[in-house]
Scaffold this motif. Structure first.
Motif, PDB file in Angstrom:
ATOM      1  N   ARG A 226       0.827  -1.220   0.000  1.00 38.86           N
ATOM      2  CA  ARG A 226       0.000   0.000   0.000  1.00 38.86           C
ATOM      3  C   ARG A 226       0.857   1.264   0.000  1.00 38.86           C
ATOM      4  O   ARG A 226       0.423   2.319   0.417  1.00 38.86           O
ATOM      5  N   PHE A 227       2.106   1.133  -0.461  1.00 34.84           N
ATOM      6  CA  PHE A 227       3.063   2.242  -0.332  1.00 34.84           C
ATOM      7  C   PHE A 227       3.692   2.550  -1.682  1.00 34.84           C
ATOM      8  O   PHE A 227       4.303   1.695  -2.314  1.00 34.84           O
ATOM      9  N   ASP A 228       3.543   3.767  -2.098  1.00 37.68           N
ATOM     10  CA  ASP A 228       4.099   4.227  -3.382  1.00 37.68           C
ATOM     11  C   ASP A 228       5.147   5.296  -3.068  1.00 37.68           C
ATOM     12  O   ASP A 228       4.813   6.454  -2.818  1.00 37.68           O
ATOM     13  N   LEU A 229       6.412   4.870  -3.061  1.00 30.61           N
ATOM     14  CA  LEU A 229       7.517   5.787  -2.751  1.00 30.61           C
ATOM     15  C   LEU A 229       8.021   6.423  -4.039  1.00 30.61           C
ATOM     16  O   LEU A 229       8.339   5.718  -4.993  1.00 30.61           O
ATOM     17  N   ARG A 230       8.088   7.731  -4.044  1.00 29.17           N
ATOM     18  CA  ARG A 230       8.562   8.437  -5.241  1.00 29.17           C
ATOM     19  C   ARG A 230       9.804   9.266  -4.899  1.00 29.17           C
ATOM     20  O   ARG A 230       9.701  10.448  -4.531  1.00 29.17           O
ATOM     21  N   PRO A 231      10.991   8.677  -5.045  1.00 33.27           N
ATOM     22  CA  PRO A 231      12.227   9.424  -4.777  1.00 33.27           C
ATOM     23  C   PRO A 231      12.460  10.489  -5.854  1.00 33.27           C
ATOM     24  O   PRO A 231      11.925  10.383  -6.967  1.00 33.27           O
ATOM     25  N   GLY A 232      13.242  11.463  -5.540  1.00 32.80           N
ATOM     26  CA  GLY A 232      13.575  12.512  -6.512  1.00 32.80           C
ATOM     27  C   GLY A 232      12.410  13.437  -6.813  1.00 32.80           C
ATOM     28  O   GLY A 232      12.431  14.168  -7.796  1.00 32.80           O
ATOM     29  N   CYS A 233      11.386  13.411  -5.971  1.00 34.28           N
ATOM     30  CA  CYS A 233      10.183  14.217  -6.213  1.00 34.28           C
ATOM     31  C   CYS A 233      10.052  15.325  -5.161  1.00 34.28           C
ATOM     32  O   CYS A 233       9.881  15.046  -3.972  1.00 34.28           O
ATOM     33  N   THR A 234      10.129  16.551  -5.629  1.00 32.24           N
ATOM     34  CA  THR A 234      10.120  17.710  -4.737  1.00 32.24           C
ATOM     35  C   THR A 234       8.738  18.342  -4.692  1.00 32.24           C
ATOM     36  O   THR A 234       8.225  18.790  -5.730  1.00 32.24           O
ATOM     37  N   ALA A 235       8.155  18.395  -3.506  1.00 31.95           N
ATOM     38  CA  ALA A 235       6.845  19.042  -3.358  1.00 31.95           C
ATOM     39  C   ALA A 235       7.008  20.547  -3.575  1.00 31.95           C
ATOM     40  O   ALA A 235       7.893  21.170  -2.990  1.00 31.95           O
ATOM     41  N   LEU A 236       6.162  21.120  -4.428  1.00 34.48           N
ATOM     42  CA  LEU A 236       6.258  22.550  -4.751  1.00 34.48           C
ATOM     43  C   LEU A 236       5.145  23.348  -4.092  1.00 34.48           C
ATOM     44  O   LEU A 236       5.340  24.504  -3.702  1.00 34.48           O
ATOM     45  N   ARG A 237       3.966  22.714  -4.001  1.00 32.99           N
ATOM     46  CA  ARG A 237       2.804  23.480  -3.562  1.00 32.99           C
ATOM     47  C   ARG A 237       1.689  22.521  -3.155  1.00 32.99           C
ATOM     48  O   ARG A 237       1.465  21.511  -3.824  1.00 32.99           O
ATOM     49  N   ILE A 238       1.005  22.874  -2.073  1.00 35.76           N
ATOM     50  CA  ILE A 238      -0.172  22.098  -1.662  1.00 35.76           C
ATOM     51  C   ILE A 238      -1.403  22.898  -2.079  1.00 35.76           C
ATOM     52  O   ILE A 238      -1.498  24.097  -1.797  1.00 35.76           O
ATOM     53  N   GLU A 239      -2.328  22.233  -2.760  1.00 36.83           N
ATOM     54  CA  GLU A 239      -3.529  22.921  -3.257  1.00 36.83           C
ATOM     55  C   GLU A 239      -4.719  22.612  -2.346  1.00 36.83           C
ATOM     56  O   GLU A 239      -4.731  21.609  -1.638  1.00 36.83           O
ATOM     57  N   HIS A 240      -5.729  23.494  -2.408  1.00 41.78           N
ATOM     58  CA  HIS A 240      -6.930  23.249  -1.609  1.00 41.78           C
ATOM     59  C   HIS A 240      -8.176  23.556  -2.437  1.00 41.78           C
ATOM     60  O   HIS A 240      -8.104  24.169  -3.508  1.00 41.78           O
ATOM     61  N   ASP A 241      -9.328  23.142  -1.927  1.00 47.39           N
ATOM     62  CA  ASP A 241     -10.585  23.395  -2.642  1.00 47.39           C
ATOM     63  C   ASP A 241     -11.317  24.593  -2.031  1.00 47.39           C
ATOM     64  O   ASP A 241     -10.809  25.256  -1.118  1.00 47.39           O
ATOM     65  N   GLY A 242     -12.533  24.824  -2.520  1.00 46.07           N
ATOM     66  CA  GLY A 242     -13.302  25.977  -2.076  1.00 46.07           C
ATOM     67  C   GLY A 242     -13.746  25.900  -0.627  1.00 46.07           C
ATOM     68  O   GLY A 242     -14.089  26.907  -0.006  1.00 46.07           O
ATOM     69  N   LYS A 243     -13.719  24.669  -0.078  1.00 45.17           N
ATOM     70  CA  LYS A 243     -14.091  24.512   1.335  1.00 45.17           C
ATOM     71  C   LYS A 243     -12.883  24.666   2.253  1.00 45.17           C
ATOM     72  O   LYS A 243     -13.002  24.536   3.475  1.00 45.17           O
ATOM     73  N   GLY A 244     -11.722  24.891   1.650  1.00 45.49           N
ATOM     74  CA  GLY A 244     -10.521  25.065   2.465  1.00 45.49           C
ATOM     75  C   GLY A 244      -9.888  23.757   2.899  1.00 45.49           C
ATOM     76  O   GLY A 244      -9.099  23.744   3.841  1.00 45.49           O
TER      77      GLY A 244
END
Lengths: 520, 179
Positions: A226-244
């Protein structure tokens, strides 16, 4: 093992950012409890075979080198302005390079505000979680990490450096001295080797005897399917919806392409510099100060533990490099005793480094005979390290740099620290006591080592009982956004005298349980 | 991961790597705008000149002099290859010579030390120090003289071998429970 892959548009997964002590443990616990997890790790995936007993090579291989800047009166802003913190960029995070001393926090330190009282210029608070509440999770963490001196796990053998340290400590009047609390296998355990005393704990353990999520929690998570490890992947931004509520994470893969991974929840564990940076870089019309930052606390009260070192020169040979990097601790000075001229306490710890690090960083401006006579008597040296509680101050903070950008075009983090007078007094006390210990063991001369960029980064998303007092609740859940979590040392409201890793692990274990019981 | 070749492990041409390292360091230091515009000089400092500076900065009586030649040769090569590095080094050499009384080569050891004291913290100092740290204190031949064995992997670590060689102190007492 078959690689598990989840679809980018699968909005049922939990996204965990970072795979170190916080992210790695949280991810594997969530997987064990039935959740499906995508883990974004900025660094590469290495193996024990890739590690080398070579300080300079390893530094290039494992260190987070992305651009950072520093300001303020603290010594590191002067000696190391482009490299204010020493963290790791690889699967396993800073657990690759940690020295593996593993402690519980003393009960009185969790109520620092109550114990120390009002300290002018500091923003002391009590933790919103008590020692009793943390105890069962520390117990689990000690078992999981294989901490010596707990769960019937024998101590590691004494090393040369510890022998000198222990002798000097007792002659200097200390009583609570031990080579214990190592998250390093003293005998084979949990499918991992015992320690062979290579002496390169900070360069990635080639035997896997030192606990690191790289070869403990990460494979445990993978084994669940149940684990999908993605090395070399840099988080740039967390997005949200209209409900916050957060909806997923925009990230850059190793090849530079950008992707958006949808998510049911996001947990940020990028270390206490990158974690607030990501929240600040995720500002939106609805959250103009950054995510989870309505209270204005994101990035503030950065603490890093006070560090410093002292090196004794002995007439007889020591060979401090024979064996583990951190030999053991003196606990006496970790007490609360304002009669010493400061609140909070510190641990003295036996430490060794090789000639490359000794020459490079211990005295960044060192030159001449005063410096070289220590280096050329390398095999006659013994070292002591300081790990102390620095005070949280609201203006000591991680902010976004106004002009400098990283390779993705995002502002780099700036770390500003003006040292509190309490910090300076505690460090001076350490230098005096460390010198007393070394001289009591026979040192003929002592060299003071400068404060270094820290690996113990904390405080920048502090937990708080009330929403206006911090960033998250006592479980690391953002006050403002119920499906956004912080899962690393950023949560620590105060820094304490103890090395932070074991408590990061305990909080991650507790958080996993909370997520599953409250969010399903 | 594609492993980064390292000078410290000799996978890449070591000399070429050192020269690149010096140029990159000089460029980073110069970008901090410490660098004053240098007047052109007739002669650039030679490797022997830099060796003499490094021996003043990092004196070790028991080390083979040729080991100082590694960083000083690399400094000269970097200056030949890169104008910015040359400018930093030539200007630095001039200021060091002046601080030593006008001529470094005829200055006394004391005068040389006083001259070094005037450059502590400057880009020249940082460049000379980092070059020495990397190529001299990172050199296993130097470690051998100072008693540092380096890599413990080939012999499997110190457990059961030389973990405790300190025989001039008593063994620690058995620790109390709970400490």
């Amino acid at each position: 093992m078959a690689t598990t892959r989840f679809e980018l548009n699968d909005d049922s997964v939990a996204v965990v950012i970072g795979s170190g002590a916080g992210g790695g443990v949280l991810a594997s616990e969530l997987c064990r409890l039935g959740k499906r997890v995508v883990c974004l790790e900025a660094g590469p995936s290495l193996t024990m075979a890739d590690f080398r007993n070579d300080e300079f090579f390893s530094f290039q291989q494992l260190t987070w080198m992305d651009k950072r800047s520093a300001s303020g009166s603290w010594p590191v802003a002067r000696s190391s302005p482009g490299f204010p913190a020493y963290t790791s960029k690889a699967v396993g995070g800073t657990t690759n390079i940690w020295g593996a001393l593993s402690f519980r926090i003393q009960p009185h330190e969790l109520v620092a505000r109550e114990t120390y009282g009002e300290v002018a210029g500091a923003d002391l608070v009590d933790w919103p979680v008590s020692s009793d509440e943390l105890a069962p999770y520390w117990l689990q963490a000690e078992d999981r990490m294989g901490v010596t001196g707990t769960h019937g796990i024998p101590r590691l053998p004494v090393t040369n450096n510890y022998k000198v340290f222990d002798y000097g400590a007792r002659r200097a009047g200390y009583a609570r001295v031990a080579n214990d609390r190592h998250a390093i296998n003293s005998r084979s355990r949990d499918g991992r080797s015992h320690c062979y005393q290579l002496g390169f704990c900070g360069q990635g353990c080639k035997f896997g005897a030192k606990w690191s999520t790289l070869y403990t929690d990460i494979p445990m998570a993978e084994a669940t399917g149940r684990f999908d490890l993605r090395p070399g992947c840099t988080a740039l931004r967390i997005e949200h919806d209209g409900k916050g509520r957060v909806t997923g994470v925009l990230y850059a893969a190793a090849d530079g392409t950008q992707h958006f991974q949808r998510a049911a929840l996001v947990a940020v564990a990028g270390n206490a510099i990158e974690t607030p940076r990501l929240l600040l870089n995720s500002a939106s019309a609805r959250f103009p100060q950054g995510l989870a930052n309505g209270s204005g606390w994101v990035g503030r009260c950065y603490t890093k533990n006070l560090n410093a070192s002292a090196w004794g020169l002995f007439e007889k040979p020591v060979h401090m490099n024979h064996g583990v990097t951190m030999g053991g601790s003196i606990y006496d000075e970790s007490r609360y005793d304002p009669a010493r001229g400061f609140v909070g306490g510190y641990l003295l710890q036996a430490v060794q480094v090789g000639i490359p690090f000794l020459a490079a960083v211990i005295k960044p401006d060192g030159w001449g005979r005063e410096f070289t006579r220590f280096v050329e008597h390398y095999d006659h040296l013994s070292g002591i390290w300081m790990n102390g509680e620095d005070l949280p101050c609201v203006n000591n903070r991680v902010t976004l740099h106004p002009t400098e950008k990283d390779v993705h075009g995002l502002p780099i983090p700036n770390i500003h620290v003006d040292e509190h007078a309490n910090d300076v007094a505690m460090r001076e006390h350490f230098y005096g006591r460390a010198e007393a210990v070394l001289r009591a063991a026979g040192a003929t001369d002592v060299m003071r080592g400068n404060p270094l960029p820290s690996s113990h980064n904390m405080g920048t998303c502090r937990m708080s009982a009330k929403p206006d007092g911090g960033v998250t609740n006592a479980f690391g859940q953002a006050h403002e956004i119920p499906n956004l979590f912080v899962s690393d040392g950023s949560l620590f409201p105060t820094s304490t005298a103890e090395n932070p890793t074991q408590t990061i692990v305990a909080l991650a274990l507790r958080q996993a349980e909370y997520i599953v019981s409250t969010l399903g | 991961m594609k492993q980064t070749d390292s000078a410290a492990t000799g996978n890449l041409d070591r000399r070429q790597f050192l020269v690149s390292f010096i140029i990159a360091t000089a460029a980073a230091l110069s970008s901090r705008s410490f660098l004053a515009a240098a007047e052109p000089v007739d002669t650039s400092p030679a490797s022997a000149d830099w060796q003499s500076v490094l021996e003043t900065m990092f004196p070790h009586d028991n080390v083979d002099r040729t080991l100082y030649g590694v960083p000083s040769d690399a400094l000269v090569s970097a200056a030949e290859k890169d104008a910015g590095t040359r400018q930093l080094l030539e200007a630095g050499w001039q200021s060091l010579s002046q601080a030593a009384g006008g001529d470094w080569s005829s200055a006394t050891g004391e005068a040389r030390s006083r001259a070094i004291a005037t450059i502590v913290g400057t880009p020249l100092f940082v460049l000379l120090r980092q070059t020495t740290v990397f190529t001299f204190y990172g050199n296993p031949k130097v470690w051998e003289v100072f008693g540092y064995e380096g890599d413990a992997w080939p012999f499997g670590g110190y457990l059961g071998k030389e973990l405790v060689t300190v025989d001039w102190l008593p063994d620690p007492p058995a620790p109390a429970e709970g400490t």
